[in-house]
Design a protein around this motif. Structure first.
Motif, PDB file in Angstrom:
ATOM      1  N   CYS A  45      33.150  34.623  37.777  1.00  0.00           N
ATOM      2  CA  CYS A  45      33.119  36.044  38.131  1.00  0.00           C
ATOM      3  C   CYS A  45      31.714  36.452  38.589  1.00  0.00           C
ATOM      4  O   CYS A  45      30.713  35.893  38.151  1.00  0.00           O
ATOM      5  N   HIS A 212      40.771  38.781  32.886  1.00  0.00           N
ATOM      6  CA  HIS A 212      40.442  38.195  34.192  1.00  0.00           C
ATOM      7  C   HIS A 212      41.699  37.986  35.024  1.00  0.00           C
ATOM      8  O   HIS A 212      41.725  38.277  36.230  1.00  0.00           O
ATOM      9  N   GLU A 216      42.401  39.717  38.619  1.00  0.00           N
ATOM     10  CA  GLU A 216      42.632  38.872  39.791  1.00  0.00           C
ATOM     11  C   GLU A 216      43.936  39.223  40.482  1.00  0.00           C
ATOM     12  O   GLU A 216      44.069  39.094  41.697  1.00  0.00           O
TER      13      GLU A 216
END
Length: 248
Positions: A45, A212, A216
């Motif tokens: 990231c 995450h 995404e």
């Protein structure tokens, strides 16, 4: 400098309207935010660390350094000319008005450097950028530019215990440090996502991985990406037609 603030706000707003979105990450003293950031970096990231930038902008070659020395005096300097962060911290800890003055000097410079880094990640095509800002909810200036806000939380007894152990503080000293920040319970109400770091490290890691995955898969980025793809395809078609016309 009002004009500079307006310009900065405009630049942040432009980024908010782009294909990439911003995620604000915050926590409290000893809540374990650095643990979460480490996992996010492992995942590849893009993370912009406001603390690192804050240390950079008070180096001697920056404008903020000269203004700090002008207002706080040369007694806050080390022998090598750099600012003694501990001495400056002791001054602002017990004088709220001086803390406000310091913030008014450093925050605009920090935001400028953060914006530069965000623009870099935008050019590189990142889906989202995480802005690691310790006082995100206290200052409340940048939250309006965040698509999501994430709080790294831990329960009060754990926070107190960790701080005492980490910094070698007495209970009274640790409680005073914690009391100088907005309580984690209050920040929790303001965040769109919460990572509870009260337990084992593996539990925290699983929560970060889950977050995450959700970021995404964000449809906000998908639609923007499809729109961008359409524009690129149209431009490609136009270039093809112009080349054919030029060659024929």
């Amino acid at each position: 400098m009002p004009g500079e603030r307006v310009k900065m706000s405009f630049e942040w707003s432009r980024l908010c309207g782009s294909a990439m979105f911003l995620v604000g990450l915050s926590g409290g003293i000893a809540s374990g935010k650095s643990t979460v950031v480490a996992v996010l970096r492992e995942l590849g990231c893009a993370v912009v660390d406001a603390d690192v930038i804050a240390r950079e902008v008070v180096q001697p070659h920056f404008t903020a350094y000269r203004r700090i020395v002008r207002y706080f005096g040369t007694e806050i300097l080390l022998e090598n000319g750099e600012i003694n962060r501990e001495a400056l911290g002791n001054i602002i800890f017990s004088h709220p008005e001086k803390r406000q003055l310091l913030n008014s000097i450093t925050h605009p410079e920090i935001q400028k450097e953060m914006l530069k880094q965000v623009l870099k990640y935008f050019v590189l095509g990142y889906r989202y950028v995480i802005l690691d800002i310790p006082l995100l909810f206290e200052t409340n200036r940048l939250t309006k530019f965040m698509k999501y806000t994430v709080l790294v939380y831990c329960d009060p007894p754990t926070q107190l215990s960790r701080l005492m152990k980490r910094n070698g503080l007495s209970q009274a000293e640790a409680e005073a440090r914690i009391a100088s920040q907005l309580p984690l319970g209050e920040k929790r109400k303001l965040a769109s996502h919460v990572i509870d770091n009260s337990g084992e490290r593996e539990s925290t890691r699983r929560q970060v991985l889950s977050l995450h995955t959700r970021l995404e898969a964000s449809l906000d980025f998908l639609w923007a990406r499809l729109a961008a793809g359409t524009v690129v395809a149209a431009l490609g078609g136009l270039v093809y037609l112009l080349l054919r016309r030029f060659v024929s």
